[in-house]
Structures are given as structure tokens and as C-alpha cells.
Design a protein around this motif. Structure first.
Motif, PDB file in Angstrom:
ATOM      1  N   TYR A 113       0.853  -1.190   0.000  1.00 18.26           N
ATOM      2  CA  TYR A 113       0.000   0.000   0.000  1.00 18.26           C
ATOM      3  C   TYR A 113       0.887   1.238   0.000  1.00 18.26           C
ATOM      4  CZ  TYR A 113      -4.352  -2.521   0.739  1.00 18.26           C
ATOM      5  OH  TYR A 113      -5.443  -3.325   0.579  1.00 18.26           O
ATOM      6  N   TYR A 114       0.522   2.210  -0.826  1.00 18.12           N
ATOM      7  CA  TYR A 114       1.263   3.468  -0.875  1.00 18.12           C
ATOM      8  C   TYR A 114       0.628   4.372   0.165  1.00 18.12           C
ATOM      9  CZ  TYR A 114       3.703   7.395  -3.142  1.00 18.12           C
ATOM     10  OH  TYR A 114       4.518   8.463  -3.437  1.00 18.12           O
ATOM     11  N   THR A 115       1.151   4.316   1.378  1.00 17.34           N
ATOM     12  CA  THR A 115       0.440   4.958   2.486  1.00 17.34           C
ATOM     13  C   THR A 115       0.416   6.481   2.357  1.00 17.34           C
ATOM     14  OG1 THR A 115       2.491   4.798   3.732  1.00 17.34           O
ATOM     15  CG2 THR A 115       0.829   3.125   4.149  1.00 17.34           C
ATOM     16  N   GLU A 116       1.319   7.035   1.541  1.00 18.99           N
ATOM     17  CA  GLU A 116       1.384   8.493   1.370  1.00 18.99           C
ATOM     18  C   GLU A 116       0.113   9.061   0.725  1.00 18.99           C
ATOM     19  OE1 GLU A 116       3.757   6.421   1.004  1.00 18.99           O
ATOM     20  OE2 GLU A 116       5.413   7.208   2.196  1.00 18.99           O
ATOM     21  N   ILE A 117      -0.469   8.317  -0.224  1.00 14.22           N
ATOM     22  CA  ILE A 117      -1.660   8.804  -0.928  1.00 14.22           C
ATOM     23  C   ILE A 117      -2.618   7.630  -1.069  1.00 14.22           C
ATOM     24  CG2 ILE A 117      -2.499  10.052  -2.962  1.00 14.22           C
ATOM     25  CD1 ILE A 117       0.402  10.745  -3.637  1.00 14.22           C
ATOM     26  N   PHE A 168      -3.563   4.283  -3.999  1.00 15.52           N
ATOM     27  CA  PHE A 168      -2.435   3.959  -4.885  1.00 15.52           C
ATOM     28  C   PHE A 168      -1.668   2.771  -4.301  1.00 15.52           C
ATOM     29  CE2 PHE A 168      -3.550   8.207  -5.961  1.00 15.52           C
ATOM     30  CZ  PHE A 168      -3.232   8.359  -7.300  1.00 15.52           C
ATOM     31  N   TYR A 169      -1.087   1.975  -5.184  1.00 18.51           N
ATOM     32  CA  TYR A 169      -0.397   0.752  -4.755  1.00 18.51           C
ATOM     33  C   TYR A 169       0.939   0.624  -5.480  1.00 18.51           C
ATOM     34  CZ  TYR A 169      -5.153   0.109  -3.290  1.00 18.51           C
ATOM     35  OH  TYR A 169      -6.368   0.320  -2.719  1.00 18.51           O
ATOM     36  N   ILE A 170       1.885   0.000  -4.798  1.00 20.76           N
ATOM     37  CA  ILE A 170       3.191  -0.260  -5.401  1.00 20.76           C
ATOM     38  C   ILE A 170       3.176  -1.673  -5.956  1.00 20.76           C
ATOM     39  CG2 ILE A 170       5.648  -0.537  -4.913  1.00 20.76           C
ATOM     40  CD1 ILE A 170       4.848   1.316  -2.331  1.00 20.76           C
ATOM     41  N   GLU A 188      -4.541   4.662  -9.809  1.00 26.31           N
ATOM     42  CA  GLU A 188      -3.642   4.616 -10.962  1.00 26.31           C
ATOM     43  C   GLU A 188      -3.455   3.153 -11.298  1.00 26.31           C
ATOM     44  OE1 GLU A 188       0.392   5.969 -10.300  1.00 26.31           O
ATOM     45  OE2 GLU A 188       0.925   5.762 -12.411  1.00 26.31           O
ATOM     46  N   THR A 213       9.890  -3.003 -10.774  1.00 27.10           N
ATOM     47  CA  THR A 213       8.833  -2.538  -9.884  1.00 27.10           C
ATOM     48  C   THR A 213       8.044  -1.449 -10.592  1.00 27.10           C
ATOM     49  OG1 THR A 213       8.410  -1.697  -7.636  1.00 27.10           O
ATOM     50  CG2 THR A 213      10.244  -0.734  -8.812  1.00 27.10           C
ATOM     51  N   SER A 214       6.928  -1.040  -9.997  1.00 22.04           N
ATOM     52  CA  SER A 214       6.184   0.095 -10.536  1.00 22.04           C
ATOM     53  C   SER A 214       5.579   0.873  -9.374  1.00 22.04           C
ATOM     54  CB  SER A 214       5.093  -0.397 -11.491  1.00 22.04           C
ATOM     55  OG  SER A 214       4.326   0.689 -11.962  1.00 22.04           O
ATOM     56  N   PHE A 215       6.141   2.027  -9.116  1.00 20.81           N
ATOM     57  CA  PHE A 215       5.649   2.893  -8.047  1.00 20.81           C
ATOM     58  C   PHE A 215       4.658   3.910  -8.613  1.00 20.81           C
ATOM     59  CE2 PHE A 215       7.844   2.500  -3.908  1.00 20.81           C
ATOM     60  CZ  PHE A 215       8.644   1.415  -4.192  1.00 20.81           C
ATOM     61  N   PRO A 216       3.777   4.433  -7.760  1.00 24.07           N
ATOM     62  CA  PRO A 216       2.832   5.463  -8.207  1.00 24.07           C
ATOM     63  C   PRO A 216       3.542   6.676  -8.793  1.00 24.07           C
ATOM     64  CG  PRO A 216       2.157   4.609  -6.083  1.00 24.07           C
ATOM     65  CD  PRO A 216       3.510   4.031  -6.363  1.00 24.07           C
ATOM     66  N   SER A 270       3.607  12.799  -2.316  1.00 24.66           N
ATOM     67  CA  SER A 270       2.883  13.729  -1.462  1.00 24.66           C
ATOM     68  C   SER A 270       3.829  14.831  -1.000  1.00 24.66           C
ATOM     69  CB  SER A 270       2.327  12.985  -0.249  1.00 24.66           C
ATOM     70  OG  SER A 270       3.399  12.623   0.598  1.00 24.66           O
ATOM     71  N   VAL A 309      -0.594  16.814  -4.475  1.00 24.48           N
ATOM     72  CA  VAL A 309       0.433  15.819  -4.800  1.00 24.48           C
ATOM     73  C   VAL A 309       1.147  16.253  -6.073  1.00 24.48           C
ATOM     74  CG1 VAL A 309      -0.875  13.951  -3.711  1.00 24.48           C
ATOM     75  CG2 VAL A 309      -1.125  14.351  -6.168  1.00 24.48           C
ATOM     76  N   TYR A 353      10.052   3.080   1.265  1.00 28.07           N
ATOM     77  CA  TYR A 353       9.794   1.637   1.221  1.00 28.07           C
ATOM     78  C   TYR A 353      11.075   0.836   1.297  1.00 28.07           C
ATOM     79  CZ  TYR A 353       5.204   3.211   0.693  1.00 28.07           C
ATOM     80  OH  TYR A 353       4.029   3.819   0.973  1.00 28.07           O
TER      81      TYR A 353
END
Ligand code: ZN
Ligand code: ZN
Lengths: 496, 496
Positions: A48-52, A55-57, A175, B85-88, B92, B125, B138
Motif C-alpha cells: 500500500y502506498y500509504t502516502e496517498i 495507490f499501490y506499489i 492509478e 517494480t512500478s511505483f505510483p 505527497s 500531490v 519503502y
């Protein structure tokens, strides 16, 4: 997932105290939502992308699945003559107005960039929720003649839809990664032919890669062919303008979520071998404090040979050499992560020149002669792939009911079935049906632990493979309030 | 590019009036900027995204180049153990503050999303300009022990930097495609080793794929190894925390622009065969109004056989069958688009069982026996690839001057050279050098047609291959105002 031991560089032969695998804490049956969330995070598909929120990693094992799909699909659409492009991620408010019909539904979900640095933009721009409005102005420019048709472009990217609804990894994220194909054709027939070709490719992704069966049929409710202000001269009638026929088609990382839901069990993830980053894990067993250094060393060498031999056979293999963990801990850990096949190798196996195996999908166990692993392991992985498909197919088939009696519909849905019913095809009738099939029974628990109301059922497709018994101009639509004749058997279900 | 003929479905044998190819209108020497812009658009590498300035559409032939690079590089970093990998795409403002040092330089270029639909976001954001600030929190979570090192992730995506400066396709765009690798290592040595491995891969992309020579050396001024709040327990000293050594490395679509600048000529683009979507174009010639239907049909069949034979040999071939265009028009069109090899086939060629060829890079012409095209064409394409590299290498070598006299530096730069000079390595000295080497001579014309001032020179690298003549503690830094001893020969140049 794997906390370090208390003793860094821990020695073999000791039995350090290590925490047990933090496994899946709920069953799929008792709380599906929580089960799903635990599986996708603990099995390291996403974080989980806790910042926003929303959204997920995507972590390496889900990127592996997506890239397998991407590579296969890309090769297939290249054969069809589809070319690759990359359009900007932003659309201006101006082009938004011009292409209103494509974006209107997305308006509440558009992410608006209004500032660059500390300056306000003169005209705000939105992050694409889909690229029709970004791309079509250029189609009008690039397509000059009927000879430029078919005109077919595809792009792989991510899109943003700032959902207000509850989000879920893969299934509904703000996203997500996808491919979006946008093509133009001279005739409706050619456009329709392409739709069937693409749907067939999507079905193959599900069936052959993800081991998920699909019902092949005509996509209902999806307006694949629409007219736009992109015209060419009619090749048969000089001076006459023709509108081109436009298709849009997309496949997203949502398919990974579907795969997780279908194959996963109460131990965690179950991955089809073709898309699993690690297909086989090798774990040494039977080593105790009494085991001599020589025996240990020999076993280590033989495990390395097994690894090399499988690598040489094109198998994606991992040796779990972590020190300070018991074999039992490792078994549970890799089972949770869904690795299709576990190989165990210990002094007893070595004495018999075999490796012991355990299948993730069925739990079945057996041995394979060491001399034959390079042929038998790939064959076993293919068997697992096919068995996973067959098991899912049997489940789907037994949960797809052909009904001639309206009274049976809601109970069937409550028992987690989809239904095939004679249907007139009218949208107003579908609205009635949706309303009549809402239910309080067998409700899923939401993320808050409270039951959610069941949605009404929606039409899913007109299967090519039609059940018998429907007579045109005689058989009535099953909705009692309708009264029209049925056009075909249509599959309906509640969506999740 | 290719306007339709006045007569749709035009008949063979007639000579319809068609507009000539709209070719490149300026020379590379007279107006480099305009030449570059015409080449990238008219040769269909990009289109300008007129809706939002500073953004460009990558068309299929540039996506082909990028995907060739991507596929090759991805395979190589997988061998090194780098995972995907793929980050958002958003960060923030909170994480921005925490990772200030990575984003500070980008602050004026950040695109801020402040609204979703018609609602203001509680916390705005920003679209990532690079992903350190998105990813590092992370890494701190996932790296629990020195056993998790090296920890290496890479992602392929696009980033946004809302440049205030003049933008140029590929070279400076507000959104661009790239890969960004972010890795963590236990020691500085291991991190430094990786940097060299990655720089070697980048050099190979330039040299082997794009036929662009590079000077191998240590990357100056790039702070590859930085310390972060990501710690592991020291494996050699229990209880002691170690900071990990972090690398970041990226390769972007900028390389395509460099390739265009280096190989292009006054006819347009010149593409290295290994990255060209179309390697060979076949054009029928020598057909006149008098040519009989039988001869035409025969030629058509033979051209099809040529095409199949080349396809079978793995050559990416296109037959230009467009009606209503003269061979001369087609020649000019494909030359402009940079296709490496043109094959011509007409009645005379057929009579001699040969095809005529023309090389894009040198203009050299000749014939190949039809029976040998499946072997000779791939060989010729490899020759073109190597010759393009050699030609660029000769140019670079002759424009790289080893200087011992400060007075020669500015004239050498004005004559478009890079220079190797003895240098002390001090940043304050480099600042002086930069200032002293600004010049008004030989100024490029800007996009407005007016001359732009020449920038001062910057250090580019410390070549591994050092010229002789520099004696430690004896040879002085070449900057007359410096007075320190020189540490090494350093390459300096003006950047574009
Ligand atoms: Zn009805
Ligand atoms: Zn100096």
C-alpha cells in the motif's frame, strides 16, 4: 516478510528462535475482502502506498506477471499490424471540451494539475483517465486517405482515475497499468472483425497465461464502434466523405486481481506456473545437529547441481538457503507466496537418488528421480498449469445455471452462481432486472468488517455457445415485467 | 508526409501529378536547431503536442528505437539481479519534505495536482520528476538486514519536469520516458562496482545500438553514492547500525535525440540498422506506360519473393507499393526518413537476376545477385552499422584535442571541438573555467532565428585512457588563474 534472525550470520546446526511466518489470518469464505488484502500484501504482490490513498506499489512478482502478459500480447498485436506509440500523460481542458463524450464519465475522477513550481498554469491540464481525447486530434491529422486505413496504434502506460469509491489493489486503484489500443477502420465490418480478434487475444491471456476460463461471446454494453470527426474520402464515390469506424480496447493489471481471487486459497496465493516469477523452490531438509560437515557439504553441492540442471531446462528456480529457519517455516512461507512447486532434498532423498516434491495447487506429493528432473519438472509444471485451469473451469461450469424460471434467479445468485436466461436485449428491461435482483442474503463483509448489500445482476455477454430451447418469436424474456420476446440466452451475474 | 493523389484508387501506367516530398528545408550547418526540428517531425519520429507546450508524441519509429534499447538493457540488468517494480506517479508534499535533498533542485519544475474532479485535494500531490522520494521510504521498510542487500529495483516509466527553458524533442521535454534504477549496497566499493557496470551498459547502448562512440571514464560531478536513513545491522559488528550505499541511474529517450544529431545529414535522418523499424525498403523501378501487363505482374511477383526471402532472413523490410508516385519521389521520401538500405528492382535488374541497392549512410550503390540477398543484405546492414560507428568515431577523435596551452582552448571550442586538459579537479576552478570560455563566435541560431551566446565549457569525464605527459606534483592545472597541480587529464566541452 522474512524478519532477520536474532543472531546475524547465524550458524548452521543451531536452532535459533525465529518468529513464525506471519500467514494469512482469515479464510476466503469467512471474510473475502480481508483475505484478498492479506494475500496481495503478505505475498508481496503489492504494498500500500500509504502516502496517498488508493495507490499501490507493484512489486517484482506482480511486475513479472504483467510483463509476461505484455510480452505475449505485444507480439500478437504486432502480427495484426498494430504499431506502438507514446502520447503525453496530460490533456488540456480545451481538447477535453472537444472530445467531451469520451471524458464526460470520467469528469469527477480527473486529477487536475493547476500549478507548475509555484506558478499557476494558465490553463489547467488533467492526467489522462484514458487517451481518446489526447490522441484523436492527431488521428484526424494523420489519416488523410482511405489508404492510411486501417490505422492502428497501441500504448502501454498508466492512467489515473481518482475514484471516490473504496479502492482495492488491482481491482480498483486510482492509478493502474494497462495497454490502450485505438484503431480506425474504413467499414464497420472491418472494425467488428478486429474487436473479435482482440477479444480472442484477451481470452487467451486469461486462459493460457492466468489459467482463468472465460465464456466467449459478444461483448454487451460496450460501445466499441463509435463515429468521430475523422473522415476519409470514400474510395467508391469520389468527393464523398466517409467517417471512419473507431475501436478502443484495453487490458489492465485488473486481470492480476481476478487471477488472485480465483486461484488463491486459505494458505495464500496460488500462482499458475507460466506467470510465476519463481516456478520451483528447492529446500534442504533432514539436516540436524548430528549431520556431519561432509554430508552437509555434499548435499549443498547436489542442490546446486539440481538448480543448474533446472535452470538449464528453462525453469525459474530459487534455492532457499536462508539460515536459521526451519524447513517447516520455509514450506509455509513459499506456500503462502504461491510458488507452484516445492522440491525437498535431504540425506534420504540423496540415498535414493530422488527429489521429493509437493504441488502448491493440490498438495499432492511424490518423488522424481534426480536423473530425470530436467524433463519431469517442466512437464509437471505444465500439468499444474492445466489442472489449475480445469479446476477453475469445473467450478465456473457448475456455477453457471441455465434458468427458465424467474423465481430461481435470486437464490441462484445468492449461492454465488451466474445465470443464463432468455433476454429481450432492451436496456430498460435490464434496469428492471438489476433492481429486482438486489439482495441482503449472503452478503460479503466489507473492509470495515460489516456486511455490504449485494448488487443487482448485470448482463455479462451473449455466449457464442447458446443453450437450446429458445424459440424466436415464441420464447418470452424471463423478466416477468417485460413481456417481450427473448432474442438470445444472455449471461447475467453480480459483479464484485 | 505522404499526401494522397488527386485520383483515389489511381490506375497504374498513368503519371498523376503529385506534390514533391516536403523535404528538409535548411542545412545542418546553416541552422542546426531548425534542421533538427524538421528532421524529428518530418521523418515521423515525433509530433508536437500542440495542446500543451513542451510535450511531444513519440511515433512508432521512435518507439521502435526505445523498445530496442529497453529490451536489451532489461535483459542485461536482469542478469545483474535487478528486479522490476512500478511505483505510483505521485508524491505527497509530506514525503517531499522528508526527502528534500532529492527534490529540491526540481521544486520549480514540479507539476502539482491540486484538484480531483471539482474537489480540492486536502494535500496536493506532485507528479514525480524522479522517484527517490517516492521509493526510499519503502526501501527503509523492506531492507531489514544486510542479507537483503544488494537491494536493486528498476522501473520504466515517464517523469515530468515542467521546464521553463526552451524545450526540444528528446533533448529537453517536459515529460520523457526513461528507466530509473535505485539500488542499495552494503559497502561503498560494491556500490561503486555497480556504477561502473551500469555505465558500461549505457556505453554499449550508445555504441552497439545507436552507433554513437563514447569516451569511457569516470563520471564526474555525479553524486552516485549518497547516504540515506536506510540502515542495516553491521554483519561484522553486532548491534552496530550501518547506512547503506545507494545508487541511482537512469537512461532516457534523450539518447534518441543525440543519435539524430550525430548521424543526420542534409537529406534528413540516417538510422543505424539495428534500431531502425524498417531496415530495407524495396521500390519497383523502370515501369513505363509501355510496360506490358505481363511484365508488370511478373515484377510484382518477384518483388514479393524478395520480400519473403528477406523476411525469412530476419530483415525488417517494407515494399513501397504506393501508386501514383514516381520512384524518384519514393527515393527522396525514404532517404529523408533514414531507412538504411534501399533496394530497387526493375526489368533490367530482373533480366540480370540482381537487385540494385543504395546505402543511406554513404550513398554507395551496387547490385546483389537475387539468389544471395538472404545472406548479403543482412551482412550489408551490419557493415552499414559498423561504418556509421566508425565515421562518427573518426569525427569525434579528430574533434577531441589534447591541449597544453590555455590560449588554444577557446578557439578549439569555437571550432566545435572538445578538449582534454590537465585539471586540478577543484569545483571553484571549474567555475572559473566555465566563465572564461564563454564566447560570441560561431554561435548557433536559436529557434527564433537569432544567434545564441555560446555556453562556457564543463567537465565531461576523466577518460580511463589518459594521454601521456602529465606528471603528478609537477604539471600545473591549465587554468592560468589556478596554480594548483593537475590531478589528471579531464575532458571538457560545451554542452548543447
Ligand atoms: Zn426483457
Ligand atoms: Zn585548477
Amino acid at each position: 516478510m522474512a524478519p532477520p534472525t536474532a543472531q546475524a550470520g547465524g550458524k548452521q546446526g543451531k536452532a535459533p528462535v525465529v518468529p513464525l511466518t506471519n500467514g494469512i489470518t482469515v479464510t476466503k469464505e469467512a471474510n473475502f475482502s480481508q483475505w484478498y488484502q492479506e494475500v496481495v500484501t503478505k505475498c508481496e504482490l503489492v504494498d500500500y502506498y500509504t502516502e496517498i490513498s488508493g495507490f499501490y506499489i507493484l512489486r517484482p512478482s506482480s511486475m513479472y506477471i504483467w510483463n509476461t502478459i505484455r510480452t505475449w500480447f505485444q507480439k500478437e498485436i504486432e502480427k495484426l499490424g498494430v504499431e506502438e506509440t507514446s502520447f503525453p500523460m496530460f490533456l488540456s481542458s480545451k481538447s477535453l471540451e472537444k472530445e467531451k463524450e469520451h471524458v464526460e464519465g470520467f469528469a469527477p475522477e480527473l486529477a487536475w494539475v493547476t500549478k507548475a513550481g509555484d506558478k499557476d498554469l494558465e490553463v489547467p491540464v488533467a492526467v489522462r483517465p484514458t487517451s481518446e481525447a489526447v490522441m484523436y486530434p492527431y488521428y484526424a491529422k494523420w489519416i488523410r486517405s482511405h489508404r492510411d486505413l486501417p490505422f492502428r496504434l497501441n500504448q502501454w502506460n498508466s492512467v489515473v482515475r481518482w475514484e471516490a469509491k473504496q479502492t482495492t489493489p488491482f481491482l480498483r486503484a486510482r492509478e493502474f497499468l494497462w495497454q490502450e489500443g485505438h484503431t480506425a477502420h474504413l467499414t464497420e465490418e472491418l472494425a467488428a472483425k478486429e474487436v473479435l480478434e482482440i477479444l480472442d487475444l484477451y481470452a487467451t491471456v486469461y486462459e493460457e497465461l492466468l489459467a482463468v476460463p472465460v465464456v466467449r461471446g459478444n461483448a454487451l454494453g460496450q460501445n466499441f464502434s463509435k463515429m468521430f470527426d475523422i473522415t476519409v474520402e470514400d474510395p467508391n464515390q469520389k468527393g464523398e466523405k466517409l467517417f471512419v469506424w473507431q475501436n478502443s480496447w484495453g487490458l489492465s493489471t485488473r486481470v492480476i486481481g481476478v487471477m488472485v481471487m480465483i486461484h488463491g486459497d486459505n494458505k495464500g496465493l496460488v500462482l499458475p506456473p507460466r506467470v510465476s516469477k519463481i516456478q520451483v523452490v528447492i529446500i534442504s531438509v533432514g539436516i540436524t545437529a548430528k549431520t556431519s560437515a561432509e554430508v552437509r557439504e555434499n548435499l549443498g553441492k547436489q542442490v546446486e547441481e539440481l538448480e543448474n540442471s533446472l535452470n538449464g531446462a528453462g525453469v525459474r528456480v530459487e534455492v532457499d538457503n536462508r539460515e536459521g529457519y526451519t524447513p517447516g517455516f520455509k514450506f509455509a512461507d513459499w506456500e503462502m507466496k504461491g510458488v507452484p512447486l516445492r522440491l525437498e532434498f535431504g540425506p534420504k532423498d540423496a540415498a535414493n537418488s530422488v527429489v521429493s516434491y509437493s504441488r502448491r495447487d493440490t498438495g499432492a506429493k511424490g518423488t522424481i528421480p534426480v536423473a530425470e528432473i530436467a524433463s519431469q519438472v517442466p512437464a509437471l509444471l505444465e500439468t499444474i498449469q492445466k489442472d489449475m485451469y480445469n479446476k477453475a473451469n469445473e467450478y465456473f461450469t457448475s456455477h453457471r445455471l441455465v434458468l427458465n424460471d424467474w423465481a430461481e434467479v435470486v437464490p441462484a445468485l445468492d449461492a454465488r452462481n451466474v445465470v443464463l436466461i432468455p433476454f429481450c436485449g432492451e436496456p430498460s428491461c435490464e434496469d428492471q432486472i438489476k433492481d429486482k435482483t438486489k439482495s441482503d442474503k449472503h452478503r460479503e463483509l466489507g473492509p470495515d468488517g460489516k456486511p455490504q448489500p449485494s448488487m443487482g445482476m448485470k448482463s455479462l455477454c451473449i455466449p457464442f455457445d447458446q443453450p437450446s430451447g429458445l424459440v424466436q418469436n415464441e420464447t418470452k424474456c424471463l423478466n416477468p415485467g417485460c413481456g417481450r420476446f427473448a432474442k438470445s440466452w444472455v449471461m447475467f451475474g453480480r459483479s464484485y
